[in-house]
Design an enzyme around this catalytic site. Sequence first.
Site: not given
Length: 432
Positions: A45, A158, A167, A210, A247, A290, A317, A342, A370-372, A393
């Site tokens: 995303s 996700h 999230e 995730e 999020d 978020e 973000d 990020k 992190h990233r997915s 996160k």
Amino acid sequence: MTRSEFRIEKILSREVLDSRANPTVQVDLYTASGFGRFSVPSGKSKGRLEAIELRDGDRQRYTGLGVQKAVENVNSILGPKILGMDSREQEKIDEILINLDGTDNKARLGANAILGVSIALARASADTAKSPLYRALAGGRKPILPLPLMNILNGGQHAGNDLSFQEFMVMPAGFRTLKDALRCGAEVYHALRVRLEAKYGKSATNVGDEGGFAPPISSVEEALGQINDAVEEAGYSPGQNVILGIDAAADSFYNDKDRTYAVDGREIDPDELLELYISLQEKFPLKSIEDPFHDEDFENFSRITKKLGAKLQIVGDDLFVTNIKRVAQGIRAKAANALLVKINQIGTLTETIEAVEMARKADYGLVLSHRSGETEDNSIADISVGLATGQIKAGAPARGERTSKYNRLLLIEEELGSSARFYGPEFLKSHN
Ligand code: PGA
Ligand code: ZN
């Protein structure tokens, strides 16, 4: 240590796999007496304004997602240019990498290629100095063990369910140590699994990108309710030692034609979405939201920050994409009170640190993320401790690419011994 030990001797990149079976860039960097490796993560995303991940586009390989060009750019353009330099010159080298690319968004050589070199460099330099990365990055600053935001229920892009928010996170803040916080997160995760299975059947505990569960829930209130009940069932007190975060990743359910958001099967306008956040915050110990609105909506970001910002964290973000120009705009507009950080959104360590310091100066909260799409690489754990972001996160307390970060934090806490400081209680205190 002599200067010559930090001489960059060799840089080698290759294609490896990330947690979604997609190729990504890995970079090895050797100094005369040290070594650093980094594997670049990848988002799904993504913010529209993120630095560009270079993909081959050749559909014969990995449906076009190969990164052979980015690998080649490291091996034959970026690497050779910095051979022989002193690895401690991070800022200077990052600037060379940025200039070699020459575009605003790293589209020519690829942010994946550039970030691979930038972080491998930091790692090699720390290794040469015989220092863990977090210590090398901390400089004189006291390292802080971050409060984890653990994404235990997945939706949005996700997961394969109908949840519009991406999230749903537990934040085990009311503990003295990170070790206890992680234990709490894992116990809540298990309690949630039992609840979801009892209510929705076995397939409800399949997981999303995730590592959080992806149950067939289609209401955000129901999702938060299940988590809150799981917290209690695991023997913890919602609001006391465990608080919640979301999020929304609102870009992914925003329809820009009619300016509405598709939430829980309804098309709602920004006013109604704001009302929804307010009501969720009244019902649950929600302390972090978020991307509540789409990434150009500074105005509604400002409205929610004005309305709820004294009690909870509004995190940008996709709004900020770890870019100082966007962060500066956000600070001026009072659009948020926290920055999601990020490293691959911007593409070098130096620019990441600039964004962090700009936000810190404005009294923003900082969440290293992190990233997915991730790998076993755990550098972001060290970066979070070293830059004293106070929050991290890194997904669910499950799946190797997520636990590698949390497990690295455990080791850092052990290594710091009595000087270790866990940020959780401070976060709780300042968001009451
Ligand atoms: P992404 O999601 O890595 O897929 O972009 C993470 C986030 O939105 O925070
Ligand atoms: Zn996000």
